[in-house]
Design an enzyme around this catalytic site. Structure first.
Site, PDB file in Angstrom:
ATOM      1  N   HIS A   1       6.304 -36.229  13.050  1.00  9.11           N
ATOM      2  CA  HIS A   1       5.963 -35.688  14.375  1.00  9.11           C
ATOM      3  C   HIS A   1       5.379 -34.276  14.249  1.00  9.11           C
ATOM      4  O   HIS A   1       5.851 -33.331  14.894  1.00  9.11           O
ATOM      5  CB  HIS A   1       7.191 -35.668  15.285  1.00  9.11           C
ATOM      6  CG  HIS A   1       6.840 -35.696  16.747  1.00  9.11           C
ATOM      7  ND1 HIS A   1       7.570 -36.358  17.694  1.00  9.11           N
ATOM      8  CD2 HIS A   1       5.803 -35.120  17.430  1.00  9.11           C
ATOM      9  CE1 HIS A   1       7.034 -36.196  18.887  1.00  9.11           C
ATOM     10  NE2 HIS A   1       5.950 -35.445  18.747  1.00  9.11           N
TER      11      HIS A   1
ATOM     12  N   ARG B   1       3.421 -41.174  21.200  1.00 12.48           N
ATOM     13  CA  ARG B   1       4.875 -41.264  21.300  1.00 12.48           C
ATOM     14  C   ARG B   1       5.344 -42.569  20.657  1.00 12.48           C
ATOM     15  O   ARG B   1       4.650 -43.594  20.718  1.00 12.48           O
ATOM     16  CB  ARG B   1       5.330 -41.218  22.765  1.00 12.48           C
ATOM     17  CG  ARG B   1       5.206 -39.836  23.395  1.00 12.48           C
ATOM     18  CD  ARG B   1       6.184 -38.853  22.784  1.00 12.48           C
ATOM     19  NE  ARG B   1       6.129 -37.527  23.401  1.00 12.48           N
ATOM     20  CZ  ARG B   1       5.404 -36.520  22.949  1.00 12.48           C
ATOM     21  NH1 ARG B   1       4.628 -36.688  21.891  1.00 12.48           N
ATOM     22  NH2 ARG B   1       5.437 -35.340  23.559  1.00 12.48           N
TER      23      ARG B   1
END
Length: 308
Positions: A271, A223
């Site tokens: 991502h 993250r």
């Protein structure tokens, strides 16, 4: 029972098709077309607007489309109902492949070969054997374990760190603050696969980078909140950190003009290290819904106190 689907990045038509094949007759409503909120008892979501789930008075189950649930837990109005996170073989395989790809990119000097190609120069380089490269993995959960096994199969030396002790044959295991300090100094590459919690937010910072050997490489596929971006840029500028592969960011999409876009020592991916494909992940959702309907223990239930 009625299910609400809410995601701005996943195709609802694909999910509805896959869920219908596994749970025929299940009524699914796609946000923002919810109908009567009181009808909805389950929600399948990825980063829903904060406050949305609190408007569902009869909500009894939340299933996350991703492995990370921090965006949900940051919603102060999140209903106190069971929360299930995505743990899918497909996601695990994807992540292990991404980690291996980035390790190989840096170890096998692919950037240098690209520069040689552009210069029209035939010049074999001499990277050391994989057995002499130490890869540290932060986070030895499902994704970390799979990535470690893949790297072991390629003859890398693998070190793993986790909050509590974990054991995997062939992996040198470390845990706790003392274990982290002991591991960092041995890592040629450091891969972050940790869940984002209050304890791990900002972990990839100036202090951690200084503890790595000069010339180490950082890979973050967990993250964006784990990384203090200015600290990484400073470590790259000083030359202490040789490069970074980043798949996640504090702000996504990564803003135009951000230094990472054009930094010669940074590889950016949007991502995509591990993607929740409906065709291979709908079965996980169906199992959670079926277990809920039948009153059985829920798979991959999130411990809110731990954040994962």
């Amino acid at each position: 029972m009625t299910l609400l689907f809410c995601s701005t990045t996943d195709r609802s038509d694909r999910w509805l098709s896959e869920l219908d094949a596994r749970l025929p007759g299940l009524e699914v409503r796609v946000w923002p077309e919810m109908g009567d909120p009181a009808d909805i008892e389950m929600a399948l979501v990825w980063k829903p607007p904060h406050g949305l789930l609190a408007t569902l008075p009869n909500l009894k189950l939340i299933v996350s489309l991703g492995a990370g649930v921090e965006s949900l837990l940051l919603d102060p109005t999140l209903p106190e109902v069971p929360l299930v996170r995505m743990v899918s073989e497909g996601l695990t395989v994807d992540m292990a492949g991404y980690v291996a790809l980035q390790v190989l990119r840096w170890h096998r000097l692919l950037d240098e070969y690209k520069a040689l190609q552009q210069a029209g120069r035939w010049e074999p380089l001499d990277p050391c054997p994989a057995s002499e490269v130490s890869v540290g993995i932060l986070g030895m959960g499902e994704l970390g374990m799979a990535s470690a096994k893949t790297l072991l199969s390629m003859d890398y030396r693998v070190l793993g760190w986790s909050r509590t002790p974990k054991a995997l044959p062939g992996v040198e295991s470390f845990s706790g603050p003392d274990g982290l300090a002991a591991m960092l100094g041995q890592c040629n590459l450091l891969v972050c696969l940790l869940p984002l919690t209050a304890e791990t937010r900002g972990l990839l910072n100036r202090k951690l980078f200084a503890a790595l050997p000069k010339g180490a490489v950082v890979v973050n596929a967990a993250r964006g909140g784990h990384l203090v971006e200015d600290d990484l840029l400073a470590a790259l500028e000083s030359g202490h950190i040789a490069g970074a592969s980043l798949d996640v960011f504090a702000e996504e999409p990564l803003p135009a003009g951000h230094p990472f876009w054009t930094h010669p020592k940074v590889h950016v991916t949007p991502h995509v290290a591990a993607i929740t494909h409906p065709s291979r992940s709908a079965a996980v959702v169906a199992e959670a819904i079926t277990a809920f309907r039948e009153g059985r223990p829920l798979p991959n239930l999130v411990d809110r106190s731990q954040g994962y």
